[in-house]
Write a protein that holds these residues in place. Structure first.
Motif, PDB file in Angstrom:
ATOM      1  N   GLU A   1       0.867  -0.595  -0.307  1.00 49.59           N
ATOM      2  CA  GLU A   1       0.079   0.020   0.009  1.00 49.59           C
ATOM      3  C   GLU A   1       0.499   1.318  -0.185  1.00 49.59           C
ATOM      4  O   GLU A   1       0.535   2.660  -0.612  1.00 49.59           O
ATOM      5  CB  GLU A   1      -0.844  -0.012   1.377  1.00 49.59           C
ATOM      6  CG  GLU A   1      -1.851  -0.826   0.508  1.00 49.59           C
ATOM      7  CD  GLU A   1      -3.199  -1.332   2.404  1.00 49.59           C
ATOM      8  OE1 GLU A   1      -4.418  -1.186   2.494  1.00 49.59           O
ATOM      9  OE2 GLU A   1      -2.077  -1.261   3.284  1.00 49.59           O
ATOM     10  N   ARG A   2       2.249   1.124   1.156  1.00 55.81           N
ATOM     11  CA  ARG A   2       2.852   2.401   1.083  1.00 55.81           C
ATOM     12  C   ARG A   2       3.593   2.336  -1.057  1.00 55.81           C
ATOM     13  O   ARG A   2       3.902   3.735  -1.186  1.00 55.81           O
ATOM     14  CB  ARG A   2       3.967   1.933   1.341  1.00 55.81           C
ATOM     15  CG  ARG A   2       4.089   2.367   3.314  1.00 55.81           C
ATOM     16  CD  ARG A   2       4.932   2.545   4.074  1.00 55.81           C
ATOM     17  NE  ARG A   2       6.045   1.131   4.124  1.00 55.81           N
ATOM     18  CZ  ARG A   2       5.608   0.483   4.733  1.00 55.81           C
ATOM     19  NH1 ARG A   2       4.302   0.586   6.137  1.00 55.81           N
ATOM     20  NH2 ARG A   2       5.657  -0.969   5.361  1.00 55.81           N
TER      21      ARG A   2
ATOM     22  N   GLY B   1       1.662   2.130  -3.535  1.00 57.59           N
ATOM     23  CA  GLY B   1       0.769   3.225  -4.155  1.00 57.59           C
ATOM     24  C   GLY B   1      -0.102   2.308  -4.531  1.00 57.59           C
ATOM     25  O   GLY B   1      -1.106   2.571  -5.394  1.00 57.59           O
TER      26      GLY B   1
ATOM     27  N   ASP C   1      -3.725   0.048  -4.404  1.00 57.22           N
ATOM     28  CA  ASP C   1      -4.980   0.852  -3.808  1.00 57.22           C
ATOM     29  C   ASP C   1      -5.508  -0.910  -3.973  1.00 57.22           C
ATOM     30  O   ASP C   1      -5.780  -1.306  -4.418  1.00 57.22           O
ATOM     31  CB  ASP C   1      -5.443   1.982  -4.614  1.00 57.22           C
ATOM     32  CG  ASP C   1      -6.939   2.332  -3.479  1.00 57.22           C
ATOM     33  OD1 ASP C   1      -6.698   1.789  -2.469  1.00 57.22           O
ATOM     34  OD2 ASP C   1      -7.525   2.613  -3.792  1.00 57.22           O
TER      35      ASP C   1
ATOM     36  N   HIS D   1      -7.988  -3.606  -3.123  1.00 58.65           N
ATOM     37  CA  HIS D   1      -9.751  -4.018  -2.800  1.00 58.65           C
ATOM     38  C   HIS D   1     -10.128  -5.586  -2.882  1.00 58.65           C
ATOM     39  O   HIS D   1      -9.091  -5.567  -3.556  1.00 58.65           O
ATOM     40  CB  HIS D   1     -10.305  -2.761  -3.219  1.00 58.65           C
ATOM     41  CG  HIS D   1     -11.665  -2.994  -3.501  1.00 58.65           C
ATOM     42  ND1 HIS D   1     -12.521  -3.768  -3.887  1.00 58.65           N
ATOM     43  CD2 HIS D   1     -12.453  -2.169  -2.466  1.00 58.65           C
ATOM     44  CE1 HIS D   1     -14.107  -4.140  -2.739  1.00 58.65           C
ATOM     45  NE2 HIS D   1     -13.554  -2.922  -2.483  1.00 58.65           N
TER      46      HIS D   1
ATOM     47  N   ASP E   1     -10.741  -6.724  -6.682  1.00 56.69           N
ATOM     48  CA  ASP E   1     -10.309  -6.508  -7.532  1.00 56.69           C
ATOM     49  C   ASP E   1      -9.333  -7.645  -8.118  1.00 56.69           C
ATOM     50  O   ASP E   1      -8.563  -7.653  -9.041  1.00 56.69           O
ATOM     51  CB  ASP E   1      -9.062  -5.510  -7.285  1.00 56.69           C
ATOM     52  CG  ASP E   1      -9.749  -4.090  -7.254  1.00 56.69           C
ATOM     53  OD1 ASP E   1     -10.705  -4.430  -7.681  1.00 56.69           O
ATOM     54  OD2 ASP E   1      -8.677  -2.608  -6.276  1.00 56.69           O
TER      55      ASP E   1
ATOM     56  N   VAL F   1      -7.641  -5.427   3.645  1.00 56.95           N
ATOM     57  CA  VAL F   1      -7.831  -4.405   2.566  1.00 56.95           C
ATOM     58  C   VAL F   1      -9.174  -3.564   2.735  1.00 56.95           C
ATOM     59  O   VAL F   1      -9.520  -2.362   1.793  1.00 56.95           O
ATOM     60  CB  VAL F   1      -7.777  -5.345   1.245  1.00 56.95           C
ATOM     61  CG1 VAL F   1      -6.119  -5.571   1.533  1.00 56.95           C
ATOM     62  CG2 VAL F   1      -7.922  -6.594   1.347  1.00 56.95           C
TER      63      VAL F   1
ATOM     64  N   THR G   1     -13.289   0.799   3.597  1.00 58.02           N
ATOM     65  CA  THR G   1     -13.897   0.431   2.118  1.00 58.02           C
ATOM     66  C   THR G   1     -15.022   0.457   2.274  1.00 58.02           C
ATOM     67  O   THR G   1     -15.409   0.572   2.958  1.00 58.02           O
ATOM     68  CB  THR G   1     -13.395  -0.529   1.026  1.00 58.02           C
ATOM     69  OG1 THR G   1     -13.461  -1.763   2.409  1.00 58.02           O
ATOM     70  CG2 THR G   1     -11.563  -0.161   1.434  1.00 58.02           C
TER      71      THR G   1
END
Ligand code: CAA
Length: 440
Positions: free
Chosen positions: A227-228, A230, A232, A234, A237, A262, A266
């Protein structure tokens, strides 16, 4: 940008099988449900006396090269990942190349050879090395042969004994791959741990319960790191999430942790809130212990929701289908999980071309890596070309007395190898015939 990834894959199982419910459980005086329901395993694969990590690797690589019409000249690099190596100096890849050179007119003198070690994650690390080599433009048009091979055996009466297995996975890594494209994003979780060690010994020293906690902790860190980077994450997905599978029960725990992680903040968490409430936040609790208890309670409720059960059935369960029948293959395990998921999709007419996979690798000691992959156009043909079912069906079902003997033989005692009769018949394949003598 040119894509790089796995062009083709091959699986080679040990030729023997130990039925955990029928054969192992009665001998251990255990309820079969501990293995089939608790650990999620039905059968362990074992090598016959003429099989070892080299022969399984060479046989997988040979079938792969034949199928893809490759010769040694097409391959610029052979990486072998294993935690069952018998030589602290000479890499297993040189033994494998030596076998393959016996059946091709050409040699591998031009190829860079190595051996990767970091418990079970080494197979994925070797894949990463091959990927980086091609991305750096050092391959001069050649492909990499990556092999993960292990005899995952534990000492007799060690709790890990129920999770044993043996097999090899060979992969061709190339530009514009037919099977899966690897993404550039990776997340890592890594710490100095002593949950599983093999300091110059044949069978591992394992703190099994601790190893499960370490697996989950490193997996969580790897998700946070991704996640760090970048990415994302979910849950909806990814078509499949192949995890390192020492036994399916471990993946059941990892999947629940991953889903909860995750889902946080959301739409999924919001939708589920009416049914099971919001996820507990650390700041809402006086002590860490209270927070952990609340998280555990929330996770239990989460895994009982229809939404989670549907997600698990589609995304995780298919990846466990081969593991249930072969046990733990250490370095090859996560790559078997990927194949199992895609094989299930093909058998159920699920077209995953272009779909995203999230591949979660783990090695004790300890490190987790999570990366995404895209299913490439030729994946169906690659899965169709496998003969996994045939190999599994043809395994010889050993009695407990045969198991005891085979287990002793694979204690790397050359005299025992000479004394014990094989249980299956080799046919046009590489066999182990004493140190340094292997041939078709
Ligand atoms: N019916 C249904 N379920 C049953 C049952 C029955 N009759 N009897 C027991 N079970 C359940 C238990 O409740 C337990 O499930 P939960 O964990 O969900 O509670 C499960 O079956 C296993 O039972 P135990 O915990 O009693 O089993 P154990 O302590 O004898 O052994 C183990 C479990 C410690 C994992 C052992 O198999 C082991 O040491 N394995 C090797 C280490 C390992 O694989 N660790 C995994 C993480 S490390 C890693 O991934 C790297 C790697 O490849 C090694």
């Amino acid at each position: 940008m040119t894509t790089v990834g796995i062009d083709a894959i091959e699986i080679r199982t040990g030729k023997l099988q130990l039925d955990l419910a029928e054969t192992f459980a009665p001998a251990q005086d255990e309820d079969p449900g501990k293995y089939t329901k608790g650990l999620g395993l039905h059968v362990s694969s074992f090598p016959d006396v003429y099989e070892d990590i080299v022969t399984m690797a060479a046989n997988a690589a040979h079938r792969l090269m034949e199928r893809k019409g490759l010769t040694p000249d097409d391959i610029g690099r052979i990486d072998v990942a294993t935690e069952s190596a018998f030589d602290n100096s000479k890499p297993v890849s040189t033994y494998v190349a030596g076998c393959l050179e016996q059946v091709y007119d050409d040699d591998f003198h031009h190829a860079n050879k190595g051996e990767r070690k970091f418990a079970c994650i080494a197979g994925t690390q070797s894949l990463d090395d091959a990927y980086n080599w091609i991305r750096a433009g050092r391959n001069r048009g050649r492909k990499a042969l990556v092999i993960a091979t292990d005899t995952a055996l534990y000492a007799r009466d060690d709790p890990g004994e129920a999770t044993q297995g043996a097999g090899a996975v060979a992969m061709i890594v190339d530009e514009n791959p037919d099977f899966v494209e690897l993404s550039t994003d990776q997340g890592f979780g890594s710490a100095d741990e002593t949950d599983f060690l093999k300091p110059n010994q044949q069978f591992p020293s394992v703190d099994g319960k601790r190893s499960m906690k370490v697996y989950l902790a490193r997996m969580r860190e790897a998700m946070e790191d991704l996640e760090r980077a970048g990415v994302d994450l979910h849950p909806d997905d990814f078509a499949l999430i192949p995890f390192h599978t020492p036994f399916p029960g471990m993946v059941r725990k990892a999947a629940a942790l991953g889903y909860r992680h995750v889902c946080r903040d959301t739409d999924v968490e919001l939708t589920l809130a009416e049914e099971i409430g919001r996820q507990p936040r650390r700041e809402e609790f006086k002590t860490q212990e209270q927070f952990f208890d609340a998280i555990e309670e929330y996770t239990d409720a989460l895994t009982e929701t229809e939404r989670y059960e549907d997600w698990y059935a589609d995304t995780i369960e298919p990846t466990l289908e081969i593991a249930r029948e072969v046990g733990n293959w250490y370095t090859g395990s996560v790559h078997v999980a990927r194949v199992a998921g895609l094989k299930h999709a093909l058998e159920h007419d699920r077209d995953l071309t272009g779909a995203q996979l999230l591949v979660a690798s783990y090695g004790s000691g300890a490190q987790a890596e999570i990366h995404a992959e895209t299913v490439a156009d030729g994946w169906k043909a690659e899965i169709e070309a496998l003969n996994v079912d045939d190999q599994l069906d043809r395994r010889y079902d050993i009695s407990f007395a045969e198991y005891e003997r085979i287990h002793d033989v694979h204690n790397h005692d050359t005299d025992d190898y000479a004394d014990v009769e094989e249980l299956t018949t080799p046919s046009e394949e590489f066999v182990f015939d004493g140190w340094g003598r292997m041939g078709e």
